[in-house]
Design an enzyme around this catalytic site. Structure first.
Site, PDB file in Angstrom:
ATOM      1  N   ASN A 203       0.849  -1.190   0.000  1.00  0.00           N
ATOM      2  CA  ASN A 203       0.000   0.000   0.000  1.00  0.00           C
ATOM      3  C   ASN A 203       0.885   1.240   0.000  1.00  0.00           C
ATOM      4  OD1 ASN A 203       0.551   0.764   2.879  1.00  0.00           O
ATOM      5  ND2 ASN A 203      -0.463  -1.188   3.261  1.00  0.00           N
TER       6      ASN A 203
ATOM      7  N   LYS B 165       9.256 -17.230  -9.976  1.00  0.00           N
ATOM      8  CA  LYS B 165       8.600 -16.132 -10.687  1.00  0.00           C
ATOM      9  C   LYS B 165       7.522 -16.660 -11.631  1.00  0.00           C
ATOM     10  CE  LYS B 165       9.429 -12.173 -13.710  1.00  0.00           C
ATOM     11  NZ  LYS B 165      10.417 -11.429 -14.506  1.00  0.00           N
TER      12      LYS B 165
ATOM     13  N   LYS C 178     -12.720  -3.888  17.152  1.00  0.00           N
ATOM     14  CA  LYS C 178     -11.374  -4.346  17.507  1.00  0.00           C
ATOM     15  C   LYS C 178     -11.171  -4.454  19.013  1.00  0.00           C
ATOM     16  CE  LYS C 178      -9.933  -4.015  13.160  1.00  0.00           C
ATOM     17  NZ  LYS C 178      -9.475  -5.147  12.331  1.00  0.00           N
TER      18      LYS C 178
ATOM     19  N   LYS D 147     -14.916   0.579  13.990  1.00  0.00           N
ATOM     20  CA  LYS D 147     -13.677  -0.189  14.085  1.00  0.00           C
ATOM     21  C   LYS D 147     -13.202  -0.269  15.530  1.00  0.00           C
ATOM     22  CE  LYS D 147      -8.919  -0.436  12.326  1.00  0.00           C
ATOM     23  NZ  LYS D 147      -7.947   0.105  11.342  1.00  0.00           N
TER      24      LYS D 147
ATOM     25  N   PRO E  53      -3.685 -12.147   9.880  1.00  0.00           N
ATOM     26  CA  PRO E  53      -4.079 -12.012  11.291  1.00  0.00           C
ATOM     27  C   PRO E  53      -4.368 -10.555  11.625  1.00  0.00           C
ATOM     28  CG  PRO E  53      -1.714 -12.405  11.089  1.00  0.00           C
ATOM     29  CD  PRO E  53      -2.300 -12.637   9.736  1.00  0.00           C
ATOM     30  N   ASP E  54      -5.312 -10.331  12.507  1.00  0.00           N
ATOM     31  CA  ASP E  54      -5.688  -8.984  12.937  1.00  0.00           C
ATOM     32  C   ASP E  54      -4.862  -8.636  14.175  1.00  0.00           C
ATOM     33  OD1 ASP E  54      -6.961  -6.704  14.011  1.00  0.00           O
ATOM     34  OD2 ASP E  54      -8.808  -7.226  12.963  1.00  0.00           O
ATOM     35  N   ILE E  55      -3.798  -7.885  13.974  1.00  0.00           N
ATOM     36  CA  ILE E  55      -2.846  -7.598  15.051  1.00  0.00           C
ATOM     37  C   ILE E  55      -3.495  -6.745  16.133  1.00  0.00           C
ATOM     38  CG2 ILE E  55      -0.603  -6.600  15.617  1.00  0.00           C
ATOM     39  CD1 ILE E  55       0.206  -7.121  12.687  1.00  0.00           C
ATOM     40  N   LEU E  56      -4.218  -5.705  15.721  1.00  0.00           N
ATOM     41  CA  LEU E  56      -4.859  -4.806  16.688  1.00  0.00           C
ATOM     42  C   LEU E  56      -5.866  -5.555  17.545  1.00  0.00           C
ATOM     43  CD1 LEU E  56      -5.487  -2.016  17.868  1.00  0.00           C
ATOM     44  CD2 LEU E  56      -6.979  -1.615  15.898  1.00  0.00           C
TER      45      LEU E  56
ATOM     46  N   PHE F 293      -5.106   2.790  14.394  1.00  0.00           N
ATOM     47  CA  PHE F 293      -5.258   3.838  13.390  1.00  0.00           C
ATOM     48  C   PHE F 293      -6.263   3.357  12.350  1.00  0.00           C
ATOM     49  CE2 PHE F 293      -1.844   5.809  15.439  1.00  0.00           C
ATOM     50  CZ  PHE F 293      -1.514   7.009  14.831  1.00  0.00           C
TER      51      PHE F 293
END
Length: 396
Positions: free
Chosen positions: A208, A286, A340, A336, A302-305, A322
């Site tokens: 990103n 490749k 979370k 959120k 995985p959802d770290i927060l 964030f």
């Protein structure tokens, strides 16, 4: 800033030992007194004479030295310093510390002291990444070891990657930060930053536009308030701040592992733009054009927060997430925070019209259980300083 401060400098046996000569000079010109200790291996890279000349003091090398033991003794030597600095901190020295070994002067001093220790790791990239080294670091971080570096770059052995010792001025900045009393002195804060790179094949990845600038500024602001900062960063386009423990990662799963290894912490600030998905069928070589389309299968990262927010024992007292949104910012970010389970959400509008993503400014809304608070557009440094000050009111 360091006038009257006593630094016990342990120089480990690695090619980076030559940087310790400049480090001594930089510390002394700021007023510090430097007492040097050389391991036997270090003496293969720098001579006791050159170290002594720059430090203006005797160099200590041997554990079983009758004169030194009679005059001062290794116990007193280890406890007369205001701070112990290890530069370079080799893989061997870190292993000895983690295992509680005391088979030479340096390791005995480190075991016989209650003075805080700041390590500047330096080693081959494969040694740095080896599971044994990472296990040792996890133990030492749990014991309260402070770190600066290592940096990423070319190695004397010809390889490239993390493992280069921090530059002398970076180490000096970490020493100065240690002696700068602030509201967060004695507190440990974890900060994540930057993007993650999720591989498609060995040469391609999904990423990103995060630059890591906001997370970097926040880590620096927390450091300046006296906190011991562990900075877990993806491949950001801005360099990490000096005077913090930098843990470089690539993927979301690597970031989660690094976060778990860095705990416990008084606060955890998740500023990283973590990829929600990874390629489940990433190629081991490749991928080539085949005349047709490319089919990629995705799996959720995985959802770290949420993982840290849901911790029972060991959960940081303050968990901050964030939320970078492009529309309905307040509604999405508020939802959120509840989903979370974190304490605060720092929300911002990153739609193309704002120019915030990758830019120098930010305009955020701080969302807590008490409501939402809009902050005016300002530099990312100013946002970081304001958020750090708010964090200090909770955990100081």
């Amino acid at each position: 800033m360091l006038a009257g401060k006593r630094i016990l400098l342990i120089i480990g046996g690695g090619i980076a030992a030559y940087k310790s000569l400049d480090l001594i000079r930089r510390l002394r010109e700021r007023g510090a007194a430097v007492t040097p200790v050389l391991t036997r291996a270090a003496a293969e890279f720098v001579t006791p004479l050159s170290v002594s000349a720059l430090a203006g003091q005797k160099v200590f090398t041997e554990l079983f030295d009758l004169t030194d033991e009679a005059e001062m003794g290794h116990i007193q030597l280890s406890r007369s310093a205001d701070l112990i600095v290890i530069a370079p901190a080799t893989a061997d020295l870190l292993a000895k510390m983690a295992q509680g070994r005391a088979d030479d002067l340096a390791s005995t001093l480190l075991l016989a002291t209650d003075t805080e220790v700041l390590a500047a790791p330096a080693m081959n990239v494969r040694m740095w990444r080896h599971p044994a080294t990472q296990r040792n670091l996890a133990v030492l971080r749990g014991d309260g070891l402070r770190e600066v570096g290592p940096n990423e770059g070319d190695m004397a052995c010809g390889e490239y990657g993390p493992g280069r010792m921090a530059e002398p001025l970076e180490i000096v900045a970490a020493v100065e930060a240690y002696f700068t009393a602030g509201p967060l002195t004695g507190r440990h804060v974890l900060v994540t930053s930057g993007p993650t790179h999720e591989p498609i094949d060995p040469v391609r990845y999904i990423a990103n536009r995060s630059s890591g600038a906001q997370g970097t500024a926040l880590a620096a602001a927390l450091r300046d308030l006296g906190a011991r900062v562990t900075f877990v960063t993806g491949p950001a386009s801005v360099p990490p701040p000096s005077g913090v423990t930098v843990v470089p990662v690539e993927t979301a799963r690597e970031m989660l592992s690094a976060v778990e290894a860095a705990l416990p912490a008084d606060a955890a600030i998740f500023a990283a733009a973590v990829a929600d998905w990874r390629v489940a069928n990433a190629g081991s070589s490749k991928m080539k054009k085949g005349g047709g389309g490319l089919q990629l299968d995705f799996a959720e990262n995985p959802d770290i927060l949420a993982t840290v927010s849901a911790m029972g024992a060991g959960r940081p007292a303050l968990v901050v997430g964030f939320a970078a949104e492009t529309d309905d910012v307040l509604a999405h970010a508020t939802a959120k925070r509840l989903r979370k389970g974190c304490d605060w959400i720092v929300a911002n509008d990153v739609s193309p019209a704002t120019g915030i993503m990758g830019g120098r400014e930010n305009a955020v809304t701080l969302i807590t259980a008490e409501g939402a608070e809009d902050w005016p557009r300002m530099s990312k440094q100013a946002v970081a300083e304001k958020l750090a000050a708010r964090i200090a009111t909770v955990i100081a």
